[in-house]
Design an enzyme around this catalytic site. Structure first.
Site, short mmCIF file in Angstrom:
data_model
loop_
_atom_site.label_atom_id
_atom_site.label_comp_id
_atom_site.label_asym_id
_atom_site.label_seq_id
_atom_site.Cartn_x
_atom_site.Cartn_y
_atom_site.Cartn_z
N SER A 10 78.75 67.18 -10.49
CA SER A 10 77.28 65.70 -9.86
C SER A 10 78.20 64.86 -9.43
CB SER A 10 76.99 65.20 -11.67
OG SER A 10 76.27 64.52 -11.75
N TYR B 6 79.25 63.50 -21.03
CA TYR B 6 79.17 63.94 -19.40
C TYR B 6 79.90 63.47 -18.21
CZ TYR B 6 75.93 65.26 -15.80
OH TYR B 6 75.18 66.11 -15.12
#
Ligand code: NAD
Length: 279
Positions: free
Chosen positions: A164, A177
């Site tokens: 990501s 995350y």
């Protein structure tokens, strides 16, 4: 009916992965679904992993089979060692081997630091980071056992980690995350260094904002989408196919010399867009 793939267009190299066997985790939704279909479209046989939602996984299987390649759905939780071991060994039984592992499965459990429970922290690290470690390890064992088969690919195998932009962009309210994706960056780079002498290529794809269920709240209202677009110089939210196309190319011999790299697929989100007018 939902359409998927290259907006109906034929790919430039229709059989880029002919004869290769791919496994995509979390492949019944979003990016994983588009990727599994995209790999099938360019000739790979595909294992469609899912943890919940068998019917959606079977639909992906049917769509892939429509390209004339093989596919089946396999239920497994990527954070559970025994389930990942079983998933890869069944694939070797059914398809003979594995050539491409796409470690895509991931989730968010968002909370401010002071509200974040240990369960929220552990769940995200277990799935997003430990899950990728387990998938990479099991695939690498088979890649090393089999070695290079030149008629199939110049490499002994490919591992593609779904990372990501948050492997480098800090993200308040999402420390679990962002930490998991920062970990994926170093997992990928270390494995790339360790496995390259075995002719195994390890790389990552780092999406920016892609329209999937994981981030629905960021794009489902016009106001939310306008806020999001301020972070994207290219000024459009990405589609799952934007990622699938990169994964298919990265898995192919066209990119055989790409080793240990993260390809950002983010419409410029990592270009510090705030500095376009400030700074
Ligand atoms: P999604 O929620 O549509 O898909 C995630 C998939 O992972 C689902 O199929 C889910 O069932 C599966 N999954 C979750 N836990 C699992 C487990 N324990 N075992 C097996 N599968 C499991 O979201 P998405 O956007 O398609 O996300 C896919 C990947 O892309 C994730 O790793 C995510 O972090 C990454 N990503 C997404 C975006 C985005 O904007 N959508 C941006 C950057 C990175």
């Amino acid at each position: 009916m939902e359409t998927s793939g290259n907006n109906g267009r034929q790919p430039l190299a229709p059989l880029l992965l002919k004869g290769q066997k791919a496994l995509v985790t979390g492949a019944n939704s979003g990016i994983g679904k588009a990727t599994a279909i995209g790999l099938g479209r360019v000739g790979a046989d595909v294992v469609v992993n899912y943890v919940a939602g068998r019917e959606a996984a079977e639909e992906v299987v049917r769509e892939i089979e429509g390209f004339g390649v093989r596919a089946y759905a396999h239920e497994a939780d990527v954070s559970q060692e025994d389930q990942v071991v079983d998933m890869v060994s069944r694939m070797v039984e059914e398809f003979g081997t594995i050539d491409v592992m796409v470690a895509n499965a991931g989730l968010q459990r968002d909370a401010a630091l002071t509200d974040m429970t240990i369960d929220q922290w552990r769940k995200v690290l277990d799935v997003n980071l430990t899950g990728q470690f387990l998938c990479a390890r099991e695939a690498a064992k088979e890649f090393m056992r089999r070695g290079v088969v030149p008629e199939v690919s110049r490499s002994a195998g490919k591992i593609i980690c779904m990372s990501s932009v948050h492997q480098i962009i800090p993200w308040a309210g999402h420390v679990n995350y962002a930490s998991s994706k920062g970990g994926v960056q170093m997992l990928m780079a270390t494995l790339a260094q360790e496995l390259a002498p075995h002719r195994i290529r390890v790389n990552a794809v780092a999406p920016g904002a892609i329209r999937t269920p994981i981030n629905r709240s960021a794009w489902e209202t016009p106001e939310a989408e306008a806020d999001l677009l301020r972070l994207i110089p290219y000024h459009r939210v990405g589609d799952p196919d934007d990622i699938a196309n990169v994964v298919a190319t990265l898995a192919s011999d066209l990119l055989d010399y790409v080793v240990g790299t993260t390809i950002y697929v983010d419409g410029g989100m990592t270009l510090f867009p705030g500095f376009a007018t400030g700074g």
